[in-house]
Design a protein around this motif. Sequence first.
Motif, PDB file in Angstrom:
ATOM      1  N   GLY A  57       0.813  -1.213   0.000  1.00 57.66           N
ATOM      2  CA  GLY A  57       0.000   0.000   0.000  1.00 57.66           C
ATOM      3  C   GLY A  57       0.845   1.260   0.000  1.00 57.66           C
ATOM      4  N   ASN A  58       1.888   1.268   0.813  1.00 61.65           N
ATOM      5  CA  ASN A  58       2.772   2.439   0.870  1.00 61.65           C
ATOM      6  C   ASN A  58       3.495   2.672  -0.451  1.00 61.65           C
ATOM      7  N   ILE A  59       3.986   1.612  -1.054  1.00 63.37           N
ATOM      8  CA  ILE A  59       4.695   1.757  -2.332  1.00 63.37           C
ATOM      9  C   ILE A  59       3.741   2.235  -3.422  1.00 63.37           C
ATOM     10  N   LEU A  60       2.540   1.677  -3.442  1.00 63.00           N
ATOM     11  CA  LEU A  60       1.559   2.113  -4.439  1.00 63.00           C
ATOM     12  C   LEU A  60       1.198   3.585  -4.243  1.00 63.00           C
ATOM     13  N   LEU A  61       1.065   4.011  -3.001  1.00 67.85           N
ATOM     14  CA  LEU A  61       0.758   5.425  -2.735  1.00 67.85           C
ATOM     15  C   LEU A  61       1.883   6.343  -3.197  1.00 67.85           C
ATOM     16  N   GLN A  62       3.108   5.934  -2.950  1.00 58.55           N
ATOM     17  CA  GLN A  62       4.262   6.776  -3.268  1.00 58.55           C
ATOM     18  C   GLN A  62       4.592   6.816  -4.752  1.00 58.55           C
ATOM     19  N   HIS A  63       4.370   5.707  -5.443  1.00 62.24           N
ATOM     20  CA  HIS A  63       4.925   5.593  -6.792  1.00 62.24           C
ATOM     21  C   HIS A  63       3.904   5.413  -7.909  1.00 62.24           C
ATOM     22  N   THR A  64       2.622   5.340  -7.579  1.00 65.44           N
ATOM     23  CA  THR A  64       1.621   5.177  -8.631  1.00 65.44           C
ATOM     24  C   THR A  64       0.476   6.158  -8.405  1.00 65.44           C
ATOM     25  N   LYS A  65      -0.410   6.185  -9.353  1.00 72.79           N
ATOM     26  CA  LYS A  65      -1.609   7.019  -9.226  1.00 72.79           C
ATOM     27  C   LYS A  65      -2.823   6.182  -8.825  1.00 72.79           C
ATOM     28  N   ASN A  66      -2.600   4.908  -8.557  1.00 75.49           N
ATOM     29  CA  ASN A  66      -3.689   3.998  -8.228  1.00 75.49           C
ATOM     30  C   ASN A  66      -3.972   4.046  -6.724  1.00 75.49           C
ATOM     31  N   THR A  67      -4.605   5.130  -6.304  1.00 72.79           N
ATOM     32  CA  THR A  67      -4.865   5.304  -4.874  1.00 72.79           C
ATOM     33  C   THR A  67      -5.906   4.317  -4.354  1.00 72.79           C
ATOM     34  N   ASP A  68      -6.818   3.881  -5.228  1.00 72.79           N
ATOM     35  CA  ASP A  68      -7.826   2.906  -4.791  1.00 72.79           C
ATOM     36  C   ASP A  68      -7.175   1.582  -4.393  1.00 72.79           C
ATOM     37  N   LEU A  69      -6.251   1.112  -5.209  1.00 72.24           N
ATOM     38  CA  LEU A  69      -5.568  -0.140  -4.894  1.00 72.24           C
ATOM     39  C   LEU A  69      -4.686   0.029  -3.659  1.00 72.24           C
ATOM     40  N   ALA A  70      -4.015   1.159  -3.567  1.00 72.55           N
ATOM     41  CA  ALA A  70      -3.187   1.430  -2.388  1.00 72.55           C
ATOM     42  C   ALA A  70      -4.047   1.431  -1.133  1.00 72.55           C
ATOM     43  N   GLN A  71      -5.175   2.106  -1.195  1.00 70.44           N
ATOM     44  CA  GLN A  71      -6.075   2.170  -0.047  1.00 70.44           C
ATOM     45  C   GLN A  71      -6.587   0.780   0.321  1.00 70.44           C
ATOM     46  N   SER A  72      -6.887  -0.019  -0.680  1.00 74.01           N
ATOM     47  CA  SER A  72      -7.366  -1.376  -0.434  1.00 74.01           C
ATOM     48  C   SER A  72      -6.327  -2.191   0.340  1.00 74.01           C
ATOM     49  N   HIS A  73      -5.072  -2.096  -0.064  1.00 73.78           N
ATOM     50  CA  HIS A  73      -4.015  -2.835   0.635  1.00 73.78           C
ATOM     51  C   HIS A  73      -3.808  -2.298   2.050  1.00 73.78           C
ATOM     52  N   LEU A  74      -3.876  -0.993   2.216  1.00 77.46           N
ATOM     53  CA  LEU A  74      -3.716  -0.418   3.551  1.00 77.46           C
ATOM     54  C   LEU A  74      -4.869  -0.831   4.464  1.00 77.46           C
ATOM     55  N   GLU A  75      -6.074  -0.863   3.922  1.00 77.56           N
ATOM     56  CA  GLU A  75      -7.230  -1.299   4.717  1.00 77.56           C
ATOM     57  C   GLU A  75      -7.099  -2.765   5.111  1.00 77.56           C
ATOM     58  N   LYS A  76      -6.627  -3.597   4.191  1.00 83.27           N
ATOM     59  CA  LYS A  76      -6.427  -5.015   4.509  1.00 83.27           C
ATOM     60  C   LYS A  76      -5.381  -5.174   5.604  1.00 83.27           C
ATOM     61  N   ALA A  77      -4.350  -4.338   5.566  1.00 82.62           N
ATOM     62  CA  ALA A  77      -3.318  -4.396   6.603  1.00 82.62           C
ATOM     63  C   ALA A  77      -3.911  -4.051   7.963  1.00 82.62           C
ATOM     64  N   VAL A  78      -4.686  -2.985   8.004  1.00 82.09           N
ATOM     65  CA  VAL A  78      -5.287  -2.554   9.270  1.00 82.09           C
ATOM     66  C   VAL A  78      -6.273  -3.603   9.778  1.00 82.09           C
ATOM     67  N   CYS A  79      -7.103  -4.120   8.888  1.00 85.74           N
ATOM     68  CA  CYS A  79      -8.080  -5.143   9.294  1.00 85.74           C
ATOM     69  C   CYS A  79      -7.380  -6.387   9.828  1.00 85.74           C
ATOM     70  N   SER A  80      -6.298  -6.782   9.191  1.00 86.68           N
ATOM     71  CA  SER A  80      -5.559  -7.965   9.646  1.00 86.68           C
ATOM     72  C   SER A  80      -4.968  -7.741  11.027  1.00 86.68           C
ATOM     73  N   ILE A  81      -4.490  -6.541  11.273  1.00 89.77           N
ATOM     74  CA  ILE A  81      -3.891  -6.229  12.571  1.00 89.77           C
ATOM     75  C   ILE A  81      -4.967  -6.210  13.652  1.00 89.77           C
ATOM     76  N   VAL A  82      -6.098  -5.604  13.354  1.00 93.30           N
ATOM     77  CA  VAL A  82      -7.188  -5.506  14.330  1.00 93.30           C
ATOM     78  C   VAL A  82      -7.746  -6.886  14.649  1.00 93.30           C
ATOM     79  N   ILE A  83      -7.928  -7.712  13.638  1.00 88.55           N
ATOM     80  CA  ILE A  83      -8.476  -9.054  13.837  1.00 88.55           C
ATOM     81  C   ILE A  83      -7.496  -9.929  14.607  1.00 88.55           C
ATOM     82  N   ASP A  84      -6.198  -9.744  14.359  1.00 88.93           N
ATOM     83  CA  ASP A  84      -5.171 -10.578  14.978  1.00 88.93           C
ATOM     84  C   ASP A  84      -5.041 -10.310  16.476  1.00 88.93           C
ATOM     85  N   LYS A  85      -5.439  -9.138  16.927  1.00 93.32           N
ATOM     86  CA  LYS A  85      -5.277  -8.800  18.353  1.00 93.32           C
ATOM     87  C   LYS A  85      -6.265  -9.461  19.221  1.00 93.32           C
TER      88      LYS A  85
END
Length: 85
Positions: A57-85
């Motif tokens: 997500g971070n790389i996509l945000l920094q180096h591409t214009k595909n913010t939707d895909l970047a946001q999707s990966h960042l959301e999956k990261a956050v959801c995985s962290i929240v669920i794992d706790k």
Amino acid sequence: MMSSTTPEACYLALLALAEEFRTMNPPNIRNCIQCLVAIFNLKQPPKIEARTHLQLGNILLQHTKNTDLAQSHLEKAVCSIVIDK
């Protein structure tokens, strides 16, 4: 003699390749992204999968214009962290 390759070894190799591509001069972001995406084909623990989503997500945000895909990966990261706790 055949050597067995563990998913962890593959993960580390792909992560190292992704970092190598990212830090090249000039960076090869396309190959970096491909390495990170390939990690999802391996069966990895949720923490590693979350970290990979975060990195991607971070790389996509920094180096591409595909913010939707970047946001999707960042959301999956956050959801995985929240669920794992």
